[in-house]
Design an enzyme around this catalytic site. Structure first.
Site, PDB file in Angstrom:
ATOM      1  N   GLU A  85      -9.593  -0.586   4.613  1.00  0.00           N
ATOM      2  CA  GLU A  85     -10.218   0.202   5.683  1.00  0.00           C
ATOM      3  C   GLU A  85     -11.661  -0.406   6.244  1.00  0.00           C
ATOM      4  OE1 GLU A  85      -8.248   2.158   7.472  1.00  0.00           O
ATOM      5  OE2 GLU A  85      -8.135   3.888   6.687  1.00  0.00           O
TER       6      GLU A  85
ATOM      7  N   ASN B  19      -7.787   0.211  13.707  1.00  0.00           N
ATOM      8  CA  ASN B  19      -8.963   0.114  13.433  1.00  0.00           C
ATOM      9  C   ASN B  19      -9.126  -1.404  12.674  1.00  0.00           C
ATOM     10  OD1 ASN B  19      -7.802   0.568  11.038  1.00  0.00           O
ATOM     11  ND2 ASN B  19      -8.992   2.274  10.410  1.00  0.00           N
TER      12      ASN B  19
ATOM     13  N   HIS C  10      -7.549  -2.349  10.114  1.00  0.00           N
ATOM     14  CA  HIS C  10      -7.310  -2.300   8.398  1.00  0.00           C
ATOM     15  C   HIS C  10      -5.946  -3.328   8.369  1.00  0.00           C
ATOM     16  CE1 HIS C  10      -4.631   1.564   8.574  1.00  0.00           C
ATOM     17  NE2 HIS C  10      -3.778   0.498   8.804  1.00  0.00           N
TER      18      HIS C  10
ATOM     19  N   ASP D 294       0.967  -1.277  -0.099  1.00  0.00           N
ATOM     20  CA  ASP D 294       0.147   0.185  -0.216  1.00  0.00           C
ATOM     21  C   ASP D 294       0.717   1.012   0.068  1.00  0.00           C
ATOM     22  OD1 ASP D 294       0.987  -0.066   2.643  1.00  0.00           O
ATOM     23  OD2 ASP D 294      -1.220  -0.412   3.669  1.00  0.00           O
TER      24      ASP D 294
HETATM   25  C1  GLP Z   1      -0.463   1.310   8.271  1.00  0.00           C
HETATM   26  C2  GLP Z   1      -0.295   0.740   6.614  1.00  0.00           C
HETATM   27  C3  GLP Z   1      -0.554  -0.831   6.979  1.00  0.00           C
HETATM   28  C4  GLP Z   1       0.168  -1.159   8.209  1.00  0.00           C
HETATM   29  C5  GLP Z   1      -0.686  -0.770   9.391  1.00  0.00           C
HETATM   30  C6  GLP Z   1      -0.152  -1.061  10.797  1.00  0.00           C
HETATM   31  O1  GLP Z   1      -1.324   2.435   7.997  1.00  0.00           O
HETATM   32  N1  GLP Z   1      -1.504   1.122   6.062  1.00  0.00           N
HETATM   33  O2  GLP Z   1       0.122  -1.467   5.836  1.00  0.00           O
HETATM   34  O3  GLP Z   1       0.545  -2.674   8.231  1.00  0.00           O
HETATM   35  O4  GLP Z   1      -1.159   0.532   9.418  1.00  0.00           O
HETATM   36  O5  GLP Z   1       1.193  -0.192  10.904  1.00  0.00           O
HETATM   37  P1  GLP Z   1       2.194  -0.163  12.035  1.00  0.00           P
HETATM   38  O6  GLP Z   1       3.016  -1.404  11.648  1.00  0.00           O
HETATM   39  O7  GLP Z   1       3.045   1.066  11.772  1.00  0.00           O
HETATM   40  O8  GLP Z   1       1.684  -0.223  13.237  1.00  0.00           O
END
Ligand code: GLP
Length: 242
Positions: free
Chosen positions: A143, A136, A138, A67
């Protein structure tokens, strides 16, 4: 679903890297779809080191970025592109011809979505994906409200995502849209590894893994993939008994 709980984030990273290395050795030519975010970075660092030491050959693999934040490119610290190229792809020295990653600065979003869909279709299917989980629920930028059939696309970001996103862009403006590989491509993967660490993640991990399967918690949809493996540190596992 298999769930593994490790004592610390460091142990989680080491064990995840070992699993990934085993996959790479056993499955040359497969496509890896890798999340950015904070959680998997240390594991990717170990994996890059294994490659540089000659223990595995990452140039035998294909890669697709999971992403990206729309409007944010490599030059911005916190972009998925910079995180992944600096923290993994270039650290390992992977040939760029093996990698397709969204470019948040490229205004041709539809073209990028088509290119990523085509890239995945050419390789057949995602062999293994490494996912994090948002506060949340996702996965990637799928989302809350995302459906199992949703494909590669642009997504308006949830208020939780833009608020949590401030950790990646201190002092900067957090984008309001994301581009992501869809639930459909992720659910079709041969193997899914979902990682979480830290006690802030414990409530959403518990909901995603133990409460009802619902599009409101996209990570819960991953339970439909029989090979889902969840890798947690004790803090993210919280009080849930797995
Ligand atoms: C982010 C990304 C995801 C990621 C998730 C968790 O916003 N869009 O691909 O896996 O949220 O992120 P983190 O590992 O920094 O908690």
């Amino acid at each position: 679903m298999n769930t593994w709980v490790y004592s610390t984030a460091e142990v989680l990273a080491g064990e995840t890297a070992k699993r990934l290395a085993e996959y790479v050795q056993a499955n040359p030519g497969k496509l890896l779809c890798l999340a950015a975010g904070d959680t998997p970075l240390q594991a990717y660092g170990h994996l890059a080191d294994f490659h540089r030491d000659g223990r595995i050959d990452l140039n035998a693999m294909w890669f697709v970025g999971l992403d990206e934040w729309v409007g944010i490119g490599y030059e911005t610290p916190g972009s998925c592109r910079q995180v992944m190229f600096d923290g993994f792809y270039d650290r390992a020295g992977i040939d760029h011809s093996r990698i397709l990653a969204f470019d948040g600065r490229n205004p041709d979003i539809d073209g990028q979505c088509m290119a990523v869909s085509r890239w995945i279709a050419e390789k057949g299917v995602i062999g293994l994906t490494v996912l994090g989980i948002g506060m949340n629920g996702h996965v990637g930028f799928n989302e809350p409200g995302s459906l199992a059939d949703d494909t590669v696309r642009i997504v308006p970001l949830d208020a939780t995502t833009t608020s949590v996103g401030q950790k990646y862009f201190p002092g900067g403006v957090v984008p309001t849209r994301g581009i992501t590989v869809g639930m459909r491509e992720l659910l079709a993967a041969n193997q899914i590894l979902m990682m979480a660490s830290g006690n802030r993640k414990a409530p959403i991990v518990q909901r995603a893994l133990s409460a009802e399967v619902t599009p409101e918690i996209p990570a819960s949809l991953l339970r439909a993939n029989g090979t889902l493996t969840v890798l947690l540190d004790e803090a993210a596992a919280g009080n849930t008994l797995f």
